[in-house]
Structures are given as structure tokens and as C-alpha cells.
Write a protein that holds these residues in place. Structure first.
Motif, mmCIF file in Angstrom:
data_model
loop_
_atom_site.group_PDB
_atom_site.id
_atom_site.type_symbol
_atom_site.label_atom_id
_atom_site.label_comp_id
_atom_site.label_asym_id
_atom_site.label_seq_id
_atom_site.Cartn_x
_atom_site.Cartn_y
_atom_site.Cartn_z
ATOM 1 N N GLY A 254 34.907 6.097 -17.107
ATOM 2 C CA GLY A 254 34.312 4.817 -17.490
ATOM 3 C C GLY A 254 33.144 4.379 -16.623
ATOM 4 O O GLY A 254 32.474 3.397 -16.926
ATOM 5 N N ILE A 255 32.907 5.079 -15.508
ATOM 6 C CA ILE A 255 31.762 4.723 -14.639
ATOM 7 C C ILE A 255 30.635 5.719 -14.923
ATOM 8 O O ILE A 255 30.850 6.930 -14.917
ATOM 9 C CB ILE A 255 32.147 4.769 -13.141
ATOM 10 N N ASP A 256 29.447 5.189 -15.161
ATOM 11 C CA ASP A 256 28.303 6.002 -15.535
ATOM 12 C C ASP A 256 27.626 6.639 -14.319
ATOM 13 O O ASP A 256 27.273 7.812 -14.329
ATOM 14 C CB ASP A 256 27.315 5.101 -16.286
ATOM 15 N N ARG A 257 27.439 5.848 -13.274
ATOM 16 C CA ARG A 257 26.732 6.331 -12.083
ATOM 17 C C ARG A 257 27.432 5.866 -10.810
ATOM 18 O O ARG A 257 27.912 4.741 -10.739
ATOM 19 C CB ARG A 257 25.320 5.716 -12.045
ATOM 20 N N PRO A 258 27.415 6.700 -9.784
ATOM 21 C CA PRO A 258 27.967 6.260 -8.501
ATOM 22 C C PRO A 258 26.964 5.339 -7.805
ATOM 23 O O PRO A 258 25.782 5.332 -8.152
ATOM 24 C CB PRO A 258 28.111 7.564 -7.719
ATOM 25 N N ALA A 259 27.452 4.567 -6.864
ATOM 26 C CA ALA A 259 26.555 3.716 -6.076
ATOM 27 C C ALA A 259 26.885 3.886 -4.606
ATOM 28 O O ALA A 259 28.026 4.210 -4.257
ATOM 29 C CB ALA A 259 26.728 2.257 -6.485
ATOM 30 N N ILE A 260 25.888 3.685 -3.767
ATOM 31 C CA ILE A 260 26.124 3.666 -2.324
ATOM 32 C C ILE A 260 26.247 2.207 -1.899
ATOM 33 O O ILE A 260 25.356 1.401 -2.176
ATOM 34 C CB ILE A 260 24.969 4.356 -1.567
ATOM 35 N N ALA A 261 27.373 1.859 -1.278
ATOM 36 C CA ALA A 261 27.594 0.481 -0.843
ATOM 37 C C ALA A 261 27.646 0.419 0.671
ATOM 38 O O ALA A 261 28.074 1.373 1.330
ATOM 39 C CB ALA A 261 28.902 -0.049 -1.429
ATOM 40 N N GLY A 262 27.188 -0.700 1.219
ATOM 41 C CA GLY A 262 27.241 -0.872 2.664
ATOM 42 C C GLY A 262 27.517 -2.319 3.014
ATOM 43 O O GLY A 262 27.399 -3.203 2.160
ATOM 44 N N LEU A 263 27.887 -2.568 4.274
ATOM 45 C CA LEU A 263 28.136 -3.940 4.719
ATOM 46 C C LEU A 263 26.950 -4.452 5.518
ATOM 47 O O LEU A 263 26.376 -3.725 6.324
ATOM 48 C CB LEU A 263 29.397 -3.990 5.594
ATOM 49 N N PHE A 264 26.569 -5.698 5.279
ATOM 50 C CA PHE A 264 25.496 -6.372 6.021
ATOM 51 C C PHE A 264 26.109 -7.486 6.875
ATOM 52 O O PHE A 264 26.964 -8.219 6.386
ATOM 53 C CB PHE A 264 24.547 -7.065 5.035
ATOM 54 N N PRO A 265 25.637 -7.655 8.117
ATOM 55 C CA PRO A 265 26.065 -8.834 8.870
ATOM 56 C C PRO A 265 25.362 -10.072 8.282
ATOM 57 O O PRO A 265 24.200 -9.976 7.872
ATOM 58 C CB PRO A 265 25.559 -8.559 10.282
ATOM 59 N N THR A 266 26.055 -11.183 8.213
ATOM 60 C CA THR A 266 25.431 -12.421 7.728
ATOM 61 C C THR A 266 25.753 -13.562 8.675
ATOM 62 O O THR A 266 26.559 -13.399 9.594
ATOM 63 C CB THR A 266 25.957 -12.822 6.328
ATOM 64 N N ILE A 267 25.133 -14.710 8.437
ATOM 65 C CA ILE A 267 25.401 -15.878 9.270
ATOM 66 C C ILE A 267 26.870 -16.278 9.142
ATOM 67 O O ILE A 267 27.488 -16.735 10.097
ATOM 68 C CB ILE A 267 24.436 -17.024 8.884
ATOM 69 N N LYS A 268 27.478 -16.047 7.970
ATOM 70 C CA LYS A 268 28.870 -16.445 7.754
ATOM 71 C C LYS A 268 29.881 -15.348 8.073
ATOM 72 O O LYS A 268 31.059 -15.641 8.266
ATOM 73 C CB LYS A 268 29.057 -16.853 6.296
ATOM 74 N N GLY A 269 29.483 -14.092 8.085
ATOM 75 C CA GLY A 269 30.429 -12.993 8.314
ATOM 76 C C GLY A 269 29.824 -11.688 7.878
ATOM 77 O O GLY A 269 28.936 -11.166 8.524
ATOM 78 N N GLU A 270 30.270 -11.165 6.731
ATOM 79 C CA GLU A 270 29.616 -9.977 6.225
ATOM 80 C C GLU A 270 29.603 -9.953 4.705
ATOM 81 O O GLU A 270 30.421 -10.602 4.054
ATOM 82 C CB GLU A 270 30.218 -8.696 6.813
ATOM 83 N N THR A 271 28.652 -9.204 4.179
ATOM 84 C CA THR A 271 28.424 -9.123 2.747
ATOM 85 C C THR A 271 28.334 -7.662 2.370
ATOM 86 O O THR A 271 27.773 -6.872 3.120
ATOM 87 C CB THR A 271 27.094 -9.844 2.407
ATOM 88 N N VAL A 272 28.913 -7.295 1.215
ATOM 89 C CA VAL A 272 28.765 -5.921 0.755
ATOM 90 C C VAL A 272 27.583 -5.869 -0.210
ATOM 91 O O VAL A 272 27.374 -6.787 -1.014
ATOM 92 C CB VAL A 272 30.074 -5.377 0.122
#
Lengths: 351, 351
Positions: free
Chosen positions: B124-142
Motif C-alpha cells: 500500500g505504500i508507493d515510495r519510501p521516505a527518509i525521515a529525521g528528527l529536528f531540534p526545535t524550541i519546544k523539543g523535537e519534530t520529525v
């Protein structure tokens, strides 16, 4: 530089207009005493502000209008109904030849739409681009497009390269600026079709441009090239990501210095050095997005800027005028099209 | 978390492999004593390194191969000739069910190509993605995609939103993560067709996702949303622009502290606080790009990382395994397609 230059000003554009605009012009006037200003906006609000500064007042004329473009107005709506707005009249002063350039801190989309409609494009340029300066480890880099065009083809990117290169020569005074195309990798195989085709053109067309090849996101602040070329979608996101990152770093630093008594003492000793870092990365110093490719000089000041930022935007407009930016672009575009038709002839000859 | 987990390791991937890999595993072993490792690479080089750390040696098995993928190998070339490489064999261990996930600090393009070929996509998934975590002012974001796909359509972006949302719930432990689509403005009218169509789907398809709407570049580090979705071209450039900006700021700061005696004294008082800022923005803490959408867990460690960074990448792989990330994705993708077919039926009923 000593000849009188007239700049038209949208006195009602920006979050803190017209007060911020007049304060900004006062700072600009100290640095650029030879520049005259045509101020478009509400006379009843502008005049009392101007009367406080007789030196500035002496180089200004007020052109009254009660209409102004709001920050949330749609560009199409402004094109239909905004002809009496301070923004439109300020741009029109350039089209009529009364001013050499216009500065506005108003709605970006509306200013671009009005500038395109009123000033038209430079002959041979398909699309305008928004260019801005980035601080780098080595000095500064010009980057374009920062948001005028969300979809760009290879030809647009090549035109942006020409416009950015002339900017770096004419305004930054670089003799042989290097130009890079923003991509996800530096190898030839990487990227989408637009950047691959644009790279091939810049490499093979015989244009008098020092083309470095592809650069990546980290090359912007590293100062790897003098001019970074990209589409308006990517450029806008890169610009705002960099702004957000500076804000994150500065916030962490501030929290760090507040967190302990030792750190507070350290701050007292180091504050002069820290202030210099702040100045060097201060976005207000890099204020003034240039609209390139139009048949007239137009500079967009950040909507939320203060007087210092607005004064820098005025300085940028005066620089573009003083260095005859648009005349140079006209000549380079002729070169570009001559090179293109030669390439086409050569290709046809090879068939 | 106490059940034994086996992770396969490309021991020859990365600028400082295999030394950096073994040092990284040693750090990971202290934090995650229940994890076992299958090491693929040159036994003659790995064994002496491993013998220094008997505790680590006890949880490792070496699978010898002399072949390794070089940093400049083209993905297509690796697919044709790289079946005996340490990278391929490490990925294959996951496909064979011998390991629950793979970690490599080798060539990103090759690792993605081999992982797609060997592990295949999740149904059901067409393409893979590369995900990473970013530091943010509140914590972290993917954030995803960080570079797997330079061209993405609206469906790809919607699938990335689903994969990112499940990641934020499963691995970051957020109950109802918010998801934003990266764009050049937050108004509905802005952006290219792909982001506009994807936004409409995320808003109207009845998916169980808390869709925030569009976000801009500065929202990434501001932590406006928990998951930032974008195409691989823009995401890669945003990631590297942020890295470059942190480097610029840190360089300016370092120069600032060296420039005067007072600043040097200030540094002595403030260094503990400054060290904390450095730790918080340290890219090595955010090391480990997750390849999402594949039928197996694969984590890419930065090629130039050190042992600390590699240990964090191993930790990320173990987290994905421990939280049953891929099983959750499978269930969500079924929801997505059920929602889509219902929307199609409803639309057909309205005709």
C-alpha cells in the motif's frame, strides 16, 4: 553617486507604517543625503511625522491617497481595485520615470503583482525573481528566487543565474562571481529535470558566467559560491528555515546565559563579543528583497521590520539605481539570447 | 523492551569504518545490553577491534565479506554488482528474518536502492521516505522526506504524512501528533499543485490525522507541528540549510569569544551553559535517518559521524523495532486506503 536620485516610497506599507517608514527614511537620509523621496500615503498621518525632521522634510514630497493595501489582500484583488493605493501609486511613479526605484514594506504578493503589471518585464526575461543577501562564513551570498515563482523550468533558472551574476558584479562589486545551482547533491546525476537541464545550459552555452555547478543547502551559509540559484518554492523554504534556525540557536543561547549565576557573570564579560555576533547575523542588515527582471527597480522591505531594516532596504534600492543594474541586465540578456541562438544554429548544423 | 533484539550492522560503511562502528556499538551496548548484533564486513579488521571489548564481543557475530560499497558508487552499479558487499548482506539479514533491523553509515543512495530492492515496500505504500528528527524550541519534530524522492506527487505526500504521524506516535510517544505540510505560505492559495492537492486530501479524507495545514520554513525549528511533510528535494535542502546555519552561528560565536580578553574571561564563566547549548543543537544527537515505508527497519547513520552518532543511529533502529513501527504503519495504510475508497464511493454517489 553624487547625482540626485529619487526613490518612491509606499509610506503605508508594513506593520508599523507610516511611523516606521519615516524613522527609516530619517536614518537613510543621514547615510544618503543626496537621495530625494516621493512619499505616497495619508498626508494627515505622514505630514506631522515629517515635520519633526526638517532635514528629511526638505528632500520629501507627499502624494496624498487614503487607500492602502492590507496585509491579507489577495494579489488579484489588488490588481482589480488597488489603483489608488499608496503601493500602486509608488510603483507607478517608477513607470512614469518620476522615481528611479520604489521601496515598500507592504504585502509581498501584491507588490510583486502590481510591479509586474505596472513596470512590465525587462525584454528577454520570462519571469521576475526575488533576490536576497545571506550572511556567510566568508561574507555574503546573493540567493534567488526567494518566492516569486513556485514552479520553475530550466530556462527560468538560467535567467535567474544571469540576473544574480549581474547583481553580484554590479552591486556587490565582485569581478568574477561564482554561481551555483541549489540541488540535493553535487554529482551530475542528482536532482530533478529542471536543475539538470539548467546545469547543462550554464555549463555548455558559452555564457560569460563562472558556473561552479551544483551546491547543497549547507553551501549557502558556507559561502561556497557568490550566487545561489533555485526555484521560488525551495528558495523561500531555505530562507525561512535559516531564519528559524538562527532564532532557535539564539533562544538556546539566551536560556543558557540565564540558567546559572556563573553564566550570568560570563555574559557580562562576553556581552560585547556576543553583541557583535548578533549584529553579524541580524536579519535586519539583510533586509530588502530585490525584485529582479522588472523594467524598473523595486525593493521589498520585510513587513515586520523596524526603521533600521527599512533604511537598509532604501539603501539597497539606491545601490541598484547607482550601479545601473537594469541596464547591465539588458545587455547580459542580449548575450544570453545570442549564445542560445548560436547553440541552436550549431545544433542544427550537426543534424 | 527486555526481549532480545538482533540488529544487523554494515561494519564497513562510513568514513571511519570499521573502527567508528565498533566504538559506536560499544556505546550502544552500554545503553542497550539486550541487543545482539550481526556484523557484516572484513573479519580480519573487525575481529581485533571486537576482541578489545569482551562484553560487546559476546553479543556480536561476524559474517565475513571482503567487499564494501564505496562512497562514490552509483546506486545502479551497486544493484548490479554489490550482492556480496557488507551493506547488501546486512540488509539481506533483515529480509531473511535473521535481524529485526539494519544500520549502515555507508553511501545513502546505495543503501536506499538496496533496501528497496531487497526489503521491498510495505503493502500500500508507493515510495519510501527518509525521515529525521529536528531540534526545535519546544523539543523535537520529525521531518520527511529528506531526500529519497526528488519529485513527489500529492499521493506521495499524503503517504509521508501517514508514515510520519505513526512515527511520532510509536517512537516519540505522542498521543495526537500534529502534522503540517511545508509550503511557501500558510494561506490555502499558496504553493504548487502537489501540496495543494495533498492538503485537500489530508483535510477532507477522514483520515485520523490531526492536520494543522501548511507550515513555512521557520516553523520547522519553532516546533509549530510534530511532523513536517515535504518532498525529498525541498526536505534535503531545508535540512542542509539548517545544518549550515548552525555551523555559521557557531563559527561567529567562537570567533567572538576569541576576539578580546574580556570575551575570553566571559567564556570561562559561561562555558558550562554554552556546552549545554552545543549539546542541544548537536547534530550527532539527531543522527539516524529512518527509511520509512519499507518492509523492514533500515536506519542510515551519517557517513561522517563518530561513535556517539553511530550509537544513536543504532538506538533509533532499536526504538523502531521495539515500538512495532512497521506493524502500525501496515494498519494505518489499510485505514488510508479504506478512507480513500469510501471517498471515491461517496464522490461516485454524488454524480
Amino acid at each position: 553617486m553624487s547625482a540626485a536620485v529619487t526613490i518612491s516610497i509606499d509610506a503605508m506599507g508594513g506593520d508599523h507604517a507610516p511611523d516606521m517608514v519615516i524613522d527609516g527614511l530619517r536614518m537613510a537620509h543621514v547615510r544618503l543625503p543626496h537621495v530625494r523621496y516621493m512619499l505616497f500615503g495619508d498626508q494627515a498621518r505622514i505630514e506631522p511625522l515629517l515635520k519633526r525632521y526638517p532635514d528629511l522634510d526638505a528632500v520629501c514630497t507627499i502624494h496624498h491617497t487614503t487607500e492602502a493595501v492590507s496585509n491579507d489582500a489577495k494579489p488579484g484583488q489588488v490588481l482589480r481595485t488597488g489603483r489608488r493605493s499608496s503601493m500602486w501609486l509608488a510603483v507607478d511613479a517608477v513607470a512614469r520615470g518620476e522615481a528611479a526605484g520604489v521601496v515598500s514594506a507592504g504585502n509581498t504578493g501584491a507588490l510583486m503583482a502590481v510591479s509586474k503589471f505596472v513596470l512590465r518585464m525587462l525584454p528577454g526575461i520570462d519571469r521576475p525573481a526575488i533576490a536576497g543577501l545571506f550572511p556567510t562564513i566568508k561574507g555574503e551570498t546573493v540567493m534567488l528566487d526567494l518566492g516569486a515563482n513556485v514552479d520553475c523550468n530550466a530556462n527560468n533558472l538560467v535567467e535567474f543565474a544571469v540576473m544574480g551574476e549581474v547583481f553580484a558584479r554590479a552591486v556587490l562589486g565582485l569581478e568574477k562571481p561564482t554561481v551555483g545551482l541549489l540541488n540535493v547533491g553535487s554529482e551530475d546525476l542528482k536532482g530533478n529535470d529542471a536543475v539538470k537541464t539548467a546545469a547543462a545550459t550554464l555549463r555548455d552555452s558559452g555564457l560569460p558566467i563562472r558556473f561552479h555547478g551544483f551546491v547543497e543547502g549547507n553551501d549557502i551559509c558556507a559561502g561556497t559560491v557568490d550566487v545561489v540559484v533555485t526555484d521560488g518554492f525551495t528558495g523561500n523554504i531555505a530562507l525561512k528555515t535559516a531564519e528559524g534556525t538562527v532564532r532557535l540557536y539564539a533562544t538556546c543561547l539566551k536560556e543558557g546565559f540565564k540558567n546559572s549565576l556563573l553564566a550570568k557573570i560570563g555574559y557580562l564579560f562576553a556581552r560585547h563579543a556576543l553583541h557583535k555576533v548578533k549584529v553579524r547575523t541580524d536579519p535586519r542588515r539583510y533586509n530588502g528583497a530585490m525584485f529582479l527582471g522588472l523594467n524598473g527597480i523595486a525593493v521589498k522591505s520585510h513587513g515586520g521590520t523596524d526603521a533600521f531594516g527599512f533604511a537598509n532596504a532604501v539603501g539597497t534600492a539606491v545601490d541598484l539605481v547607482a550601479h545601473g543594474y537594469n541596464d547591465r541586465i539588458r545587455r547580459e540578456v542580449e548575450h544570453l539570447h545570442a549564445a542560445e541562438s548560436q547553440t541552436t544554429r550549431l545544433a542544427a548544423g550537426n543534424l
